[in-house]
Design a protein around this motif. Structure first.
Motif, PDB file in Angstrom:
ATOM      1  N   ASP A 201    -130.285  46.476  14.465  1.00  0.00           N
ATOM      2  CA  ASP A 201    -131.133  45.598  13.655  1.00  0.00           C
ATOM      3  C   ASP A 201    -132.247  46.364  12.960  1.00  0.00           C
ATOM      4  O   ASP A 201    -132.796  45.890  11.960  1.00  0.00           O
ATOM      5  CB  ASP A 201    -131.750  44.492  14.532  1.00  0.00           C
ATOM      6  N   GLY A 204    -131.473  46.925   9.246  1.00  0.00           N
ATOM      7  CA  GLY A 204    -130.955  45.610   8.876  1.00  0.00           C
ATOM      8  C   GLY A 204    -130.149  45.578   7.589  1.00  0.00           C
ATOM      9  O   GLY A 204    -129.007  45.089   7.581  1.00  0.00           O
ATOM     10  N   ARG A 207    -126.854  47.369   8.142  1.00  0.00           N
ATOM     11  CA  ARG A 207    -125.974  46.611   9.032  1.00  0.00           C
ATOM     12  C   ARG A 207    -125.311  45.456   8.283  1.00  0.00           C
ATOM     13  O   ARG A 207    -124.112  45.223   8.430  1.00  0.00           O
ATOM     14  CB  ARG A 207    -126.777  46.085  10.227  1.00  0.00           C
ATOM     15  N   ARG A 208    -126.079  44.744   7.459  1.00  0.00           N
ATOM     16  CA  ARG A 208    -125.500  43.620   6.722  1.00  0.00           C
ATOM     17  C   ARG A 208    -124.431  44.086   5.744  1.00  0.00           C
ATOM     18  O   ARG A 208    -123.381  43.440   5.597  1.00  0.00           O
ATOM     19  CB  ARG A 208    -126.618  42.859   5.996  1.00  0.00           C
ATOM     20  N   LYS A 209    -124.667  45.197   5.051  1.00  0.00           N
ATOM     21  CA  LYS A 209    -123.691  45.725   4.100  1.00  0.00           C
ATOM     22  C   LYS A 209    -122.375  46.074   4.807  1.00  0.00           C
ATOM     23  O   LYS A 209    -121.280  45.782   4.312  1.00  0.00           O
ATOM     24  CB  LYS A 209    -124.246  46.956   3.395  1.00  0.00           C
ATOM     25  N   GLU A 211    -121.241  44.925   7.746  1.00  0.00           N
ATOM     26  CA  GLU A 211    -120.577  43.730   8.262  1.00  0.00           C
ATOM     27  C   GLU A 211    -119.924  42.928   7.139  1.00  0.00           C
ATOM     28  O   GLU A 211    -118.831  42.371   7.312  1.00  0.00           O
ATOM     29  CB  GLU A 211    -121.593  42.880   9.042  1.00  0.00           C
ATOM     30  N   GLU A 212    -120.565  42.851   5.974  1.00  0.00           N
ATOM     31  CA  GLU A 212    -119.966  42.157   4.834  1.00  0.00           C
ATOM     32  C   GLU A 212    -118.695  42.872   4.368  1.00  0.00           C
ATOM     33  O   GLU A 212    -117.699  42.217   4.010  1.00  0.00           O
ATOM     34  CB  GLU A 212    -120.980  42.086   3.687  1.00  0.00           C
TER      35      GLU A 212
END
Length: 310
Positions: A201, A204, A207-209, A211-212
Motif C-alpha cells: 500500500d 499505492g 499497486r493499482r496499476k 492490479e488493473e
C-alpha cells in the motif's frame, strides 16, 4: 530494557519495517550492527508490550500491532524532523533554501536534470536532496519541508499540484536463469502459477496499476509477498525465485542474479510527476516551474537495458 520510548527506537522500527529485513536495515539504512539493531527492536517491543514483527527465514513482517503502530511512529518522526528543521531555519533566517525530494531510486535519473534547471540559483541557495516513498513526499510537500518532489500523483492532497514529466512502462523482473528469460518479450499470462511479488500500500499508485493490468488480462493472482522498495524487491525475487512487474526505473537496481524482459503487447505505464504545494511562494520554485518543460524534452531513457542478459 528501555525506560521510555525514544525517537531512535521509532527510526529503527520504521527502517526494519520498510526494508523487511533486520540485516538490510542495519547495513544499508542505519549503518549499525545487526545484533545491536535486534536488541533495540526487542527493547521497543518490551516497552510497547507486544510483538511488532514476526520473524522468518525470509525476513520480518509487521504484526497487526506493528501495522497499527507504524503510522504513529512515522508521524512522530516526521514531527520531530519538522521541529528540527524549523529551529535550523530560525537560526539562519538569511539563508535561502530549496528542498527537492525524489521517489526512491528516481534521483538516479532526474537529479542531474533538476540541478541543471536551477543551476543559476545554486551559488546562492542551500540545496537539500532526499529520497522517500511517494506518500511521504506528499506529506513533506504539504508541511512545507520540501519545495518540490519527483513522485507519483498521490490522491487526498488537494493543496498539492502535479505536472507529469514522464510516463514509463512496466517490465517483467525475474531471476536471471528463470524459464521466461528465453523470451524476448513476456506474455503476462505466462506468470500464472509463478511466485508473484506485488507492491504494498505504500506504493499505492503502482499497486493499482499492476492490479488493473492483471485484471484486464483475466488473471486472478494473489502476491506471495508485497514489497515497499526496489532493494526489497530484488532480494525477494532472487531468494524466492519469484517474478514481479515493476516500472522501468527498477532496471537501475538489477543485481547480477536478476534480469528483465519487456511485456508483450501494450504494457501498462505509470506517470512520474513533479509535485509542489500550490501556496508555496518560493521564487526558486516559480523559476523551476517556468522551465519544467525542459524535463519533458529529454526524459531519461532506460530502454537499452530492458533486454540486457545477465
Amino acid at each position: 530494557m528501555v525506560k521510555r520510548m525514544e525517537l531512535r527506537h521509532l527510526k529503527y522500527f520504521i527502517a526494519v519495517a520498510e526494508e523487511g529485513s533486520l540485516t538490510v536495515a542495519a547495513e544499508k539504512r542505519l549503518h549499525t550492527a545487526q545484533p545491536s539493531l535486534s536488541r533495540q527492536i526487542r527493547d521497543l517491543e518490551y516497552e510497547v508490550g507486544t510483538p511488532l514483527f514476526t520473524r522468518s527465514v525470509q525476513g520480518v513482517e509487521l504484526t497487526a500491532a506493528g501495522r497499527a503502530f507504524i503510522d504513529h511512529a512515522r508521524l512522530a518522526v516526521t514531527q520531530a524532523d519538522a521541529a528540527r528543521d524549523a529551529a535550523r531555519r530560525a537560526a539562519k533566517p538569511a539563508n535561502k533554501t530549496f528542498a527537492i525530494g525524489f521517489l526512491m531510486g528516481q534521483e538516479i535519473n532526474w537529479l542531474a536534470e533538476a540541478t541543471r534547471i536551477i543551476a543559476s540559483d545554486l551559488p546562492n541557495i542551500e540545496l537539500t536532496v532526499s529520497s522517500q516513498y511517494s506518500p511521504d513526499l506528499a506529506e513533506a510537500l504539504s508541511s512545507s519541508r520540501l519545495d518540490l518532489a519527483f513522485m507519483r500523483a498521490e490522491p487526498g492532497w488537494p493543496e498539492l499540484d502535479y505536472i507529469t514529466i514522464s510516463s514509463e512502462p512496466f517490465v517483467m523482473i525475474m531471476p536471471s536463469d528463470h524459464r521466461l528469460t528465453k523470451h524476448k518479450k513476456v506474455d503476462i499470462r505466462e506468470i500464472a502459477g509463478e511466485i508473484f511479488i506485488g507492491a504494498s500500500d505504500i506504493a499505492g499508485p503502482m499497486r493499482r496499476k499492476i492490479e488493473e493490468y492483471l485484471a484486464a488480462n483475466n488473471l486472478d493472482i494473489k502476491p506471495a509477498h508485497r514489497i515497499h522498495n526496489l532493494t526489497m524487491a530484488m532480494s525477494l525475487i532472487a531468494s524466492t525465485r519469484g517474478v514481479a512487474i515493476l516500472p522501468m526505473y527498477a532496471l537501475n537496481f538489477l543485481p547480477w542474479s536478476v534480469t528483465s524482459r519487456p511485456l508483450k503487447g501494450t504494457p501498462p505505464t505509470i506517470d512520474l510527476v513533479v509535485g509542489y504545494k500550490k501556496s508555496n511562494t518560493s521564487p526558486i520554485l516559480k523559476s523551476f516551474l517556468s522551465r519544467v518543460d525542459q524535463l519533458k524534452e529529454k526524459p531519461p531513457s532506460l530502454s537499452s537495458k530492458v533486454i540486457l542478459k545477465r
